[in-house]
Design a protein around this motif. Sequence first.
Motif, PDB file in Angstrom:
ATOM      1  N   ALA A  24      32.973  42.264  45.020  1.00  0.00           N
ATOM      2  CA  ALA A  24      33.923  42.645  46.063  1.00  0.00           C
ATOM      3  C   ALA A  24      35.209  43.058  45.395  1.00  0.00           C
ATOM      4  N   GLY A  25      35.701  44.260  45.693  1.00  0.00           N
ATOM      5  CA  GLY A  25      36.957  44.729  45.134  1.00  0.00           C
ATOM      6  C   GLY A  25      38.118  44.043  45.800  1.00  0.00           C
ATOM      7  N   SER A  26      39.328  44.429  45.375  1.00  0.00           N
ATOM      8  CA  SER A  26      40.520  43.759  45.884  1.00  0.00           C
ATOM      9  C   SER A  26      40.680  43.944  47.378  1.00  0.00           C
ATOM     10  N   LYS A  27      40.113  45.016  47.927  1.00  0.00           N
ATOM     11  CA  LYS A  27      40.249  45.216  49.362  1.00  0.00           C
ATOM     12  C   LYS A  27      39.403  44.217  50.140  1.00  0.00           C
ATOM     13  N   GLY A  28      38.516  43.475  49.446  1.00  0.00           N
ATOM     14  CA  GLY A  28      37.682  42.523  50.149  1.00  0.00           C
ATOM     15  C   GLY A  28      38.305  41.145  50.257  1.00  0.00           C
ATOM     16  N   LYS A  29      39.449  40.923  49.650  1.00  0.00           N
ATOM     17  CA  LYS A  29      40.056  39.612  49.699  1.00  0.00           C
ATOM     18  C   LYS A  29      40.726  39.391  51.043  1.00  0.00           C
ATOM     19  N   VAL A  30      41.003  38.132  51.351  1.00  0.00           N
ATOM     20  CA  VAL A  30      41.604  37.843  52.649  1.00  0.00           C
ATOM     21  C   VAL A  30      43.062  38.242  52.697  1.00  0.00           C
ATOM     22  N   PRO A  31      43.932  37.736  51.814  1.00  0.00           N
ATOM     23  CA  PRO A  31      45.317  38.211  51.877  1.00  0.00           C
ATOM     24  C   PRO A  31      45.444  39.494  51.071  1.00  0.00           C
ATOM     25  N   PRO A  32      46.335  40.448  51.463  1.00  0.00           N
ATOM     26  CA  PRO A  32      47.112  40.415  52.684  1.00  0.00           C
ATOM     27  C   PRO A  32      46.273  40.904  53.863  1.00  0.00           C
ATOM     28  N   GLY A  70      45.379  44.320  40.777  1.00  0.00           N
ATOM     29  CA  GLY A  70      44.208  45.164  40.606  1.00  0.00           C
ATOM     30  C   GLY A  70      43.646  45.181  39.203  1.00  0.00           C
ATOM     31  N   LEU A  71      44.071  44.242  38.347  1.00  0.00           N
ATOM     32  CA  LEU A  71      43.614  44.233  36.966  1.00  0.00           C
ATOM     33  C   LEU A  71      42.358  43.405  36.759  1.00  0.00           C
ATOM     34  N   ILE A  72      42.157  42.367  37.550  1.00  0.00           N
ATOM     35  CA  ILE A  72      40.905  41.627  37.526  1.00  0.00           C
ATOM     36  C   ILE A  72      40.496  41.351  38.959  1.00  0.00           C
ATOM     37  N   LYS A  73      39.227  41.175  39.181  1.00  0.00           N
ATOM     38  CA  LYS A  73      38.716  40.924  40.520  1.00  0.00           C
ATOM     39  C   LYS A  73      37.639  39.855  40.464  1.00  0.00           C
ATOM     40  N   GLY A  74      37.133  39.478  41.622  1.00  0.00           N
ATOM     41  CA  GLY A  74      36.146  38.416  41.684  1.00  0.00           C
ATOM     42  C   GLY A  74      34.784  38.912  42.096  1.00  0.00           C
ATOM     43  N   TYR A  75      33.896  37.959  42.404  1.00  0.00           N
ATOM     44  CA  TYR A  75      32.520  38.278  42.749  1.00  0.00           C
ATOM     45  C   TYR A  75      32.293  38.402  44.250  1.00  0.00           C
ATOM     46  N   GLY A  76      33.345  38.236  45.052  1.00  0.00           N
ATOM     47  CA  GLY A  76      33.187  38.231  46.503  1.00  0.00           C
ATOM     48  C   GLY A  76      33.013  36.813  47.017  1.00  0.00           C
ATOM     49  N   ASP A  77      33.235  36.638  48.330  1.00  0.00           N
ATOM     50  CA  ASP A  77      33.099  35.330  48.976  1.00  0.00           C
ATOM     51  C   ASP A  77      33.991  34.280  48.329  1.00  0.00           C
ATOM     52  N   GLY A  78      35.147  34.691  47.822  1.00  0.00           N
ATOM     53  CA  GLY A  78      36.095  33.746  47.248  1.00  0.00           C
ATOM     54  C   GLY A  78      35.699  33.190  45.893  1.00  0.00           C
ATOM     55  N   ASP A 240      52.505  52.226  42.564  1.00  0.00           N
ATOM     56  CA  ASP A 240      52.157  51.174  43.512  1.00  0.00           C
ATOM     57  C   ASP A 240      53.164  50.028  43.496  1.00  0.00           C
ATOM     58  N   GLU A 241      54.277  50.205  42.796  1.00  0.00           N
ATOM     59  CA  GLU A 241      55.275  49.153  42.694  1.00  0.00           C
ATOM     60  C   GLU A 241      56.662  49.696  43.048  1.00  0.00           C
ATOM     61  N   LEU A 242      57.516  48.785  43.422  1.00  0.00           N
ATOM     62  CA  LEU A 242      58.904  49.139  43.712  1.00  0.00           C
ATOM     63  C   LEU A 242      59.780  47.987  43.251  1.00  0.00           C
ATOM     64  N   GLU A 296      49.427  47.983  48.179  1.00  0.00           N
ATOM     65  CA  GLU A 296      48.050  48.446  48.223  1.00  0.00           C
ATOM     66  C   GLU A 296      47.829  49.069  49.587  1.00  0.00           C
ATOM     67  N   ASP A 297      47.469  50.351  49.595  1.00  0.00           N
ATOM     68  CA  ASP A 297      47.316  51.092  50.862  1.00  0.00           C
ATOM     69  C   ASP A 297      48.574  50.958  51.717  1.00  0.00           C
ATOM     70  N   ASP A 298      49.726  51.109  51.064  1.00  0.00           N
ATOM     71  CA  ASP A 298      51.032  51.098  51.735  1.00  0.00           C
ATOM     72  C   ASP A 298      51.402  49.737  52.317  1.00  0.00           C
ATOM     73  N   GLU A 299      50.662  48.687  52.020  1.00  0.00           N
ATOM     74  CA  GLU A 299      51.019  47.335  52.440  1.00  0.00           C
ATOM     75  C   GLU A 299      51.565  46.561  51.244  1.00  0.00           C
ATOM     76  N   VAL A 300      52.528  45.680  51.494  1.00  0.00           N
ATOM     77  CA  VAL A 300      53.042  44.823  50.427  1.00  0.00           C
ATOM     78  C   VAL A 300      52.009  43.740  50.147  1.00  0.00           C
ATOM     79  N   VAL A 301      51.429  43.772  48.945  1.00  0.00           N
ATOM     80  CA  VAL A 301      50.391  42.818  48.573  1.00  0.00           C
ATOM     81  C   VAL A 301      51.011  41.514  48.085  1.00  0.00           C
ATOM     82  N   TYR A 302      52.016  41.629  47.223  1.00  0.00           N
ATOM     83  CA  TYR A 302      52.715  40.427  46.784  1.00  0.00           C
ATOM     84  C   TYR A 302      54.107  40.801  46.303  1.00  0.00           C
ATOM     85  N   ILE A 303      54.933  39.771  46.174  1.00  0.00           N
ATOM     86  CA  ILE A 303      56.311  39.941  45.723  1.00  0.00           C
ATOM     87  C   ILE A 303      56.507  39.105  44.471  1.00  0.00           C
TER      88      ILE A 303
END
Length: 606
Positions: A24-32, A70-78, A240-242, A296-303
């Motif tokens: 599962a890529g980063s878009k599959g995570k719960v937050p945000p 977006g540098l490392i990801k997981g296997y999905g399902d947390g 992707d940063e500001l 990520e996709d114009d949403e603030v992922v983290y600060i």
Amino acid sequence: MKKIISTVLVVSLVLSAGMSTAFAGSKGKVPPGLAKKGLKVPPGIAKKIFNDLDNYPWAEDAIEKMNLKGLIKGYGDGIFAPRNAVTKLEAVIMALRVMGWEGETKDINELPKKYKGKDIADWAKGYITVAYEKEILDDVDMMYFNPQEPAKRHEVAKYVIRALGYEGEAEDHMDAELSFVDAAAVPVGSVGYVYMVNQMKIMQGDNEKRFNPMGTLTRAEMAVLFERVDDKVDSDIDEDELEGVIYRIDDDKITLRVNGQLKTYEVEDDIVVYDQDGRIDYDDIQKGNTAILQFEDDEVVYIEVVDEDADDDKIIKRYAGTVLDVDSTGDSSITLQNQTMKLIFEVTDDTNVYFKRVEGSFEDIEANDAATIVVDNKNRARTIYINRTTEQQTEKEIEGTITSIDLTGVYHISIDDESYTLSEDADVEIDGTNADLEDLGIGDDVIVKIIDDVVTSIEVENQTDEVEGIINDITQSTIKVKAGSEIKQYQYADVFMVYVNGQVEGFNDLEKGMDVELEVRNNLVYRIEASDNRFEIDGEIDSITHDSSGVQLTIDEGTEENRYAVSDDVEIEIDSDDDQDISDLEIDQEGTFEIVNNTIVEITIK
């Protein structure tokens, strides 16, 4: 036959490359986005991204932070699987990602000619090729590289130091006396790399002063290691940063002052926030803090709240400004004026200079040139980018049609059969929208800018059409689509993508009767998105025919009669008995017929 590309999405993450698990890529995570699904958590308390990190408190922040970037990801399902060993291929991919070079691996499907190592999956060949081009891997690695072998700590040290461009310093310290109690276990050819990675405080020994050079790294350890590398590389903020100074904080919004302007962004209730000590609550952010917002996709992922002096620890920095002076006598140097100060950098024989993405000479740089300079921590300019052409460069603009494009090795593009070298950083615009090189296609009408026979920008003026309908017929050369009452026929582009039911598939997975959407440019199909056309009808069997292609039923649906093919695997139930076959069907029987892509797959006779 046209060349068909249907890229299998085998790997969406590094540190899990080469495994059979679906990722599962980063878009599959719960937050945000948790709040968008109607779920609420207390402000500033983000739901955990991974559920298997309870025994790894020392690595949790690094894992989550690197995941959100977006540098490392997981296997999905947390699941992150922090205990799993990291392979050599995974370590190389991580080095490329953290240096921002992963984009260069796209569309490369060939290995370097010198590669004699173990088999490499097609999706990973680009990583090996770019790693060789960037000198992370050398000729010896090309002979013996084993992608699935667990990476040893001294090997990871080598990859990291080479990626950072400090191989020369490592070579100078091959005879250094290492302070580790197990220094004798460090292979002779790795001593300089281990010395440098320890000096830079990227990889250090344990509490007993052991480096464990022949030991392997876990995914958790790798996340921590590359967080340190990421923190020390390149202060330039990417797209992707500001970065700015916090001007105002509200429950659902944050306002930053960026270059004298105020910019406001919405934040979710579950936003993840870090400072230099780890994760903090959103409510702990203070006005006046310097912060980096990751999108990520114009949403603030983290600060991330950062120290104003954090750049002092950078190994590689990037400065933009105006050239004040160029000194090419004796010890060469370049003086740059940025927004706040005057900066002088040493220029060496290894410094690369580019004018409008074309390699040039340091002597051609002039005062008042707009420049961006990449600098190491010894104040040496590694790369100088000048935003103009030189007098020695020829610049021209041509119009034509793309007749071939090659995005492997050194990129090439042909316009009306005239071949040019294609810059990997070429600007691409399609119908007024920024795009990537891989979005270009044979037959595109283009306006290109060429500097010294190198294409540096491409503007595509296509009429892109979206065609929706049902596949009426499909062959190796054409596809016919029934759109309303009209049958439309198209040929395929030399390279096109096929998606079936949302998954990347091959051409042979397309079937007549499928619902389909086509992306068509200049009457050529570049993208096919198909899905099963599944429905049920009630009716009466009007005829049963058999021929070389199989069985067909004509069904009287009351207002009209339609003929359908019958699947070889059709399921037939007659009077609640589901152990029936075609020979049990009769004219005038009434029933319900389930149809997929114009083929009957299930029959229930009442």
